[in-house]
Scaffold this active site. Structure first.
Site, short mmCIF file in Angstrom:
data_model
loop_
_atom_site.label_atom_id
_atom_site.label_comp_id
_atom_site.label_asym_id
_atom_site.label_seq_id
_atom_site.Cartn_x
_atom_site.Cartn_y
_atom_site.Cartn_z
N SER A 162 -1.81 -10.03 -11.06
CA SER A 162 -1.34 -10.78 -9.90
C SER A 162 0.18 -10.86 -9.98
O SER A 162 0.74 -11.16 -11.03
CB SER A 162 -1.94 -12.19 -9.91
N SER A 198 -8.77 -5.94 -9.99
CA SER A 198 -9.84 -5.16 -10.66
C SER A 198 -9.55 -5.02 -12.15
O SER A 198 -9.24 -3.94 -12.63
CB SER A 198 -10.01 -3.78 -9.99
N SER A 237 -0.06 -5.29 -3.50
CA SER A 237 -0.17 -5.38 -2.04
C SER A 237 1.09 -4.87 -1.36
O SER A 237 1.02 -4.16 -0.35
CB SER A 237 -0.45 -6.82 -1.61
N GLY A 293 2.84 -6.51 -7.69
CA GLY A 293 3.36 -5.81 -6.52
C GLY A 293 2.36 -4.87 -5.87
O GLY A 293 2.75 -4.00 -5.08
#
Length: 199
Positions: free
Chosen positions: A36, A108, A41, A39
């Site tokens: 998380s 994931s 997205s 970067g």
């Protein structure tokens, strides 16, 4: 749960290969995986924009967006995380079958789950993009304030803090977002797609 014996797979009238010919490019899934805040997205959307600008047919599947709809019934416990990845793998496969280049941005965290998704695709269709970034950098960025909450114990099973992240062993592409710009990262991925004759 096993499939009913009363359902049958129906083949489409238009093949994936015919869609490739019409689109003038092949289809694949770019599977962005990483912590998380690494970067994923941002990079997935930047690649998608670059593809769109060049006239390629593409789409982004984002972890948070999918959990707002299709996977809103799933928690972040290990079994639900596995099901989250399985479902998005199936959705990504439909997009690839439709002839699109789909960018999937999901933490994931487990190799086994990512490998199960890889097995859904034909050779060369699953492109694992490891968005590598030190956890200290991700935590300093903390765009959603999740690390701060995880450190306080407000978010259980948080990847990198109270739940492990298993780095890819042989990803097709590695992007180091702590030292690479977005433009450099996009260029590397587009070059990979061209080198592999997907574009």
């Amino acid at each position: 749960m096993k499939n009913s014996q009363n359902i049958t797979w129906h083949h489409t009238s238009v093949s994936k290969k015919e869609r490739h010919v019409r689109n003038e490019h092949k289809s694949c899934v770019l599977w962005f995986t990483g912590l998380s805040g690494s970067g994923k997205s941002t990079l997935a959307n930047s690649v998608d924009y670059a593809l769109f600008q060049e006239g390629y047919r593409s789409y982004v599947l984002d972890g948070d967006n999918i959990r707002h709809g299709l996977n809103r019934d799933l928690s972040f416990r290990p079994a639900d995380r596995k099901e989250n990845i399985r479902r998005i793998g199936e959705v990504a496969k439909l997009f690839v079958d439709s002839g699109l280049i789909v960018s999937s941005a999901f933490i994931s965290p487990f190799r086994e789950d990512r490998e199960l998704v890889r097995q859904m695709f034909e050779d060369g269709e699953f492109v694992e993009v490891f968005v590598e970034c030190p956890i200290q950098v991700c935590e300093n960025r903390d765009p959603k304030g999740l690390y701060k909450k995880a450190r306080k114990g407000e978010i259980p099973d948080f990847t990198g803090i109270s739940s492990p992240y298993e780095t890819p062993i042989l990803p097709e592409v590695v992007i180091e977002t702590d030292i690479m710009t977005i433009a450099q990262s996009v260029e590397i991925i587009i070059k990979y797609l061209k080198d592999k004759k997907i574009l």
